[in-house]
Write an enzyme that holds these catalytic residues in place. Structure first.
Site, mmCIF file in Angstrom:
data_model
loop_
_atom_site.group_PDB
_atom_site.id
_atom_site.type_symbol
_atom_site.label_atom_id
_atom_site.label_comp_id
_atom_site.label_asym_id
_atom_site.label_seq_id
_atom_site.Cartn_x
_atom_site.Cartn_y
_atom_site.Cartn_z
ATOM 1 N N ARG A 9 -5.657 7.961 -1.219
ATOM 2 C CA ARG A 9 -6.786 8.873 -1.384
ATOM 3 C C ARG A 9 -6.623 10.229 -0.718
ATOM 4 O O ARG A 9 -7.592 10.994 -0.645
ATOM 5 C CB ARG A 9 -8.086 8.192 -0.917
ATOM 6 C CG ARG A 9 -8.493 7.068 -1.859
ATOM 7 C CD ARG A 9 -9.799 6.416 -1.487
ATOM 8 N NE ARG A 9 -10.112 5.308 -2.378
ATOM 9 C CZ ARG A 9 -9.594 4.087 -2.285
ATOM 10 N NH1 ARG A 9 -8.724 3.817 -1.327
ATOM 11 N NH2 ARG A 9 -9.922 3.150 -3.144
ATOM 12 N N HIS B 46 -4.612 -7.483 3.383
ATOM 13 C CA HIS B 46 -4.217 -7.342 1.978
ATOM 14 C C HIS B 46 -2.814 -7.895 1.713
ATOM 15 O O HIS B 46 -2.178 -7.527 0.730
ATOM 16 C CB HIS B 46 -4.307 -5.874 1.535
ATOM 17 C CG HIS B 46 -5.723 -5.355 1.514
ATOM 18 N ND1 HIS B 46 -6.031 -4.011 1.491
ATOM 19 C CD2 HIS B 46 -6.915 -6.008 1.521
ATOM 20 C CE1 HIS B 46 -7.367 -3.866 1.488
ATOM 21 N NE2 HIS B 46 -7.908 -5.056 1.512
ATOM 22 N N CYS C 98 7.543 -18.905 -11.292
ATOM 23 C CA CYS C 98 7.812 -19.734 -10.120
ATOM 24 C C CYS C 98 8.775 -20.858 -10.500
ATOM 25 O O CYS C 98 8.558 -21.553 -11.494
ATOM 26 C CB CYS C 98 6.484 -20.309 -9.620
ATOM 27 S SG CYS C 98 6.649 -21.557 -8.341
ATOM 28 N N SER D 150 -9.625 5.484 4.613
ATOM 29 C CA SER D 150 -10.769 6.193 4.015
ATOM 30 C C SER D 150 -12.034 5.351 4.125
ATOM 31 O O SER D 150 -13.106 5.833 3.799
ATOM 32 C CB SER D 150 -10.474 6.506 2.551
ATOM 33 O OG SER D 150 -10.321 5.290 1.829
ATOM 34 N N ASN E 55 -8.752 9.857 11.693
ATOM 35 C CA ASN E 55 -8.445 9.970 10.264
ATOM 36 C C ASN E 55 -8.437 11.442 9.868
ATOM 37 O O ASN E 55 -9.253 12.218 10.340
ATOM 38 C CB ASN E 55 -9.514 9.213 9.443
ATOM 39 C CG ASN E 55 -9.006 8.857 8.062
ATOM 40 O OD1 ASN E 55 -8.008 8.149 7.945
ATOM 41 N ND2 ASN E 55 -9.645 9.350 7.032
ATOM 42 N N GLN F 118 -4.866 -2.971 6.522
ATOM 43 C CA GLN F 118 -4.988 -3.051 5.061
ATOM 44 C C GLN F 118 -3.615 -2.804 4.415
ATOM 45 O O GLN F 118 -3.471 -2.899 3.215
ATOM 46 C CB GLN F 118 -5.972 -1.991 4.564
ATOM 47 C CG GLN F 118 -7.352 -2.152 5.139
ATOM 48 C CD GLN F 118 -8.222 -0.938 4.857
ATOM 49 O OE1 GLN F 118 -8.804 -0.809 3.793
ATOM 50 N NE2 GLN F 118 -8.310 -0.033 5.806
ATOM 51 N N CYS G 163 6.625 -24.424 -10.161
ATOM 52 C CA CYS G 163 5.510 -24.851 -11.006
ATOM 53 C C CYS G 163 5.335 -24.034 -12.268
ATOM 54 O O CYS G 163 4.455 -24.336 -13.081
ATOM 55 C CB CYS G 163 4.209 -24.840 -10.195
ATOM 56 S SG CYS G 163 3.525 -23.192 -9.963
ATOM 57 N N CYS H 261 0.849 -22.008 -7.047
ATOM 58 C CA CYS H 261 1.126 -22.936 -5.945
ATOM 59 C C CYS H 261 1.461 -22.144 -4.683
ATOM 60 O O CYS H 261 1.343 -20.930 -4.654
ATOM 61 C CB CYS H 261 2.257 -23.902 -6.318
ATOM 62 S SG CYS H 261 3.914 -23.176 -6.307
ATOM 63 N N ALA I 241 -3.711 2.946 4.870
ATOM 64 C CA ALA I 241 -2.508 3.593 4.356
ATOM 65 C C ALA I 241 -2.168 4.877 5.110
ATOM 66 O O ALA I 241 -1.004 5.265 5.206
ATOM 67 C CB ALA I 241 -2.684 3.877 2.869
HETATM 68 P P1 NAD Z 1 -6.683 5.418 1.595
HETATM 69 O O1 NAD Z 1 -5.521 5.945 0.835
HETATM 70 O O2 NAD Z 1 -7.951 5.141 0.864
HETATM 71 O O3 NAD Z 1 -7.049 6.440 2.769
HETATM 72 C C1 NAD Z 1 -6.083 6.880 3.659
HETATM 73 C C2 NAD Z 1 -6.784 7.799 4.660
HETATM 74 O O4 NAD Z 1 -5.825 8.135 5.634
HETATM 75 C C3 NAD Z 1 -7.293 9.095 4.037
HETATM 76 O O5 NAD Z 1 -8.666 9.249 4.345
HETATM 77 C C4 NAD Z 1 -6.437 10.174 4.695
HETATM 78 O O6 NAD Z 1 -7.193 11.332 5.029
HETATM 79 C C5 NAD Z 1 -5.947 9.510 5.946
HETATM 80 N N1 NAD Z 1 -4.625 9.934 6.378
HETATM 81 C C6 NAD Z 1 -3.529 10.224 5.626
HETATM 82 N N2 NAD Z 1 -2.476 10.528 6.404
HETATM 83 C C7 NAD Z 1 -2.933 10.431 7.688
HETATM 84 C C8 NAD Z 1 -2.315 10.641 8.944
HETATM 85 N N3 NAD Z 1 -1.031 11.006 9.055
HETATM 86 N N4 NAD Z 1 -3.066 10.443 10.063
HETATM 87 C C9 NAD Z 1 -4.382 10.087 9.971
HETATM 88 N N5 NAD Z 1 -5.010 9.898 8.798
HETATM 89 C C10 NAD Z 1 -4.295 10.060 7.668
HETATM 90 O O7 NAD Z 1 -6.181 4.156 2.392
HETATM 91 P P2 NAD Z 1 -6.929 2.812 2.755
HETATM 92 O O8 NAD Z 1 -8.261 3.102 3.347
HETATM 93 O O9 NAD Z 1 -5.944 2.016 3.498
HETATM 94 O O10 NAD Z 1 -7.188 2.104 1.360
HETATM 95 C C11 NAD Z 1 -6.197 2.073 0.359
HETATM 96 C C12 NAD Z 1 -5.706 0.699 -0.052
HETATM 97 O O11 NAD Z 1 -4.371 0.850 -0.528
HETATM 98 C C13 NAD Z 1 -5.598 -0.269 1.078
HETATM 99 O O12 NAD Z 1 -5.906 -1.508 0.569
HETATM 100 C C14 NAD Z 1 -4.117 -0.238 1.452
HETATM 101 O O13 NAD Z 1 -3.654 -1.509 1.777
HETATM 102 C C15 NAD Z 1 -3.423 0.126 0.175
HETATM 103 N N6 NAD Z 1 -2.211 0.946 0.411
HETATM 104 C C16 NAD Z 1 -1.316 0.532 1.351
HETATM 105 C C17 NAD Z 1 -0.178 1.262 1.596
HETATM 106 C C18 NAD Z 1 0.769 0.764 2.651
HETATM 107 O O14 NAD Z 1 0.918 -0.446 2.838
HETATM 108 N N7 NAD Z 1 1.426 1.657 3.391
HETATM 109 C C19 NAD Z 1 0.051 2.446 0.905
HETATM 110 C C20 NAD Z 1 -0.876 2.853 -0.072
HETATM 111 C C21 NAD Z 1 -2.018 2.084 -0.307
#
Ligand code: NAD
Length: 252
Positions: free
Chosen positions: A39, A124, A157, A199, A223, A104, A160, A135, A27
């Site tokens: 996070r 994901h 759906c 994260s 990160n 993700q 189904c 289905c 994310a």
């Molecule tokens: P997370 O929220 O757990 O962690 C995000 C990490 O990115 C943090 O550690 C943060 O310090 C870092 N971060 C934030 N902005 C940043 C930047 N500009 N540059 C570098 N690092 C940066 O995210 P995760 O590990 O992907 O896990 C969360 C779950 O939630 C995943 O399954 C994800 O698919 C989902 N999610 C997806 C989206 C999306 O599709 N954009 C948004 C929110 C959550």
């Protein structure tokens, strides 16, 4: 302790030596496109956890809550555009040194940035589509969201009668075996594993860097905050991905 300049030089050396880079994004790579992560400090996500899959399939109230809270995220996703970090990863693919990308994220921004879809594993799922829980029926998410906006609080759906949800993986929902297998295959076959904006707290995606390390690939983490795998990484850069990745591509 290395200076940031030394970390960038170390990261550039890793990238220059690699021919089969695999990136794992989370994310954090999309926060600079206006989509909040889960996070980072200030996130309200932990206080308002999303509906889990077991609840979604068993409780009508959970499905109503799911759809009622979906609209905001969908609006953010449909407005968002790839940022310089997404574009830098696509540039690595154009230079033929990116074997694949496991994301993700379900925002579709890597595909918007121009990657070959065959090289992208959306582990994901995607929020651009809706899928039936029973289905194989899928529909554009806007179509199902429209039905919700017009009063169907628990859309079903049309083939189904199963429940429609966004084609993303909820907590407690299995990732399809072929998708996970493809991600693991990439991790096993890379010669550099690059983590961007994750994260590394969500399994099984968080285990992929370990697979790469086991096969002797170096690990580079970009990160903002520390991750549980920082001590295993060859280089860690704590910087915004939208600054760090384009700078590294320039240094190649
Ligand atoms: P997370 O929220 O757990 O962690 C995000 C990490 O990115 C943090 O550690 C943060 O310090 C870092 N971060 C934030 N902005 C940043 C930047 N500009 N540059 C570098 N690092 C940066 O995210 P995760 O590990 O992907 O896990 C969360 C779950 O939630 C995943 O399954 C994800 O698919 C989902 N999610 C997806 C989206 C999306 O599709 N954009 C948004 C929110 C959550």
């Amino acid at each position: 302790m290395h200076t940031q300049q030394q970390q960038f030089q170390g990261a550039a050396r890793l990238l220059r030596a690699a021919r089969k880079i695999v990136a794992l994004t989370g994310a954090g790579i999309s926060t600079e496109s206006g989509i909040p992560d889960f996070r980072s400090p200030g996130s309200t996500w932990l206080q308002n956890p999303p509906v889990s899959y077991p609840d979604f399939v068993s409780k009508p109230e959970a499905r109503r809550q799911y759809w009622a809270t979906r609209r905001g995220f969908l609006a953010q996703v449909l407005e968002a555009r790839p940022n310089p970090a997404h574009l830098a990863l696509a540039e690595l693919e154009r230079r033929a040194i990116l074997l694949g990308l496991v994301t993700q994220n379900f925002d579709g921004l890597h595909l918007d940035a121009g990657h070959d879809p065959a090289r992208v594993v959306e582990i994901h799922g995607t929020s651009r589509a809706a899928a039936c829980t029973l289905c194989d029926f899928r529909a554009p998410i806007e179509e199902i969201q429209r039905r919700v906006d017009e009063g169907e609080s628990d859309p079903q759906c049309q083939l189904c009668g199963g429940y429609m949800k966004s084609a993303t993986i909820l907590f407690g929902q299995h990732i399809p075996g072929n998708v996970l297998a493809q991600a693991k295959e990439l991790a096993r076959n890379c010669d550099l594993f690059l983590v961007v904006g994750s994260s590394l707290q969500v399994a099984p995606a968080a285990h992929l860097p370990r697979l790469a390390l086991k096969n002797n690939a170096p690990l580079l983490i970009i990160n903002l905050m520390p991750t549980p795998l920082d001590s295993y990484a060859n280089v860690v850069i704590q910087e915004k991905a939208g600054l760090a990745l384009p700078r590294l591509v320039e240094m190649l």
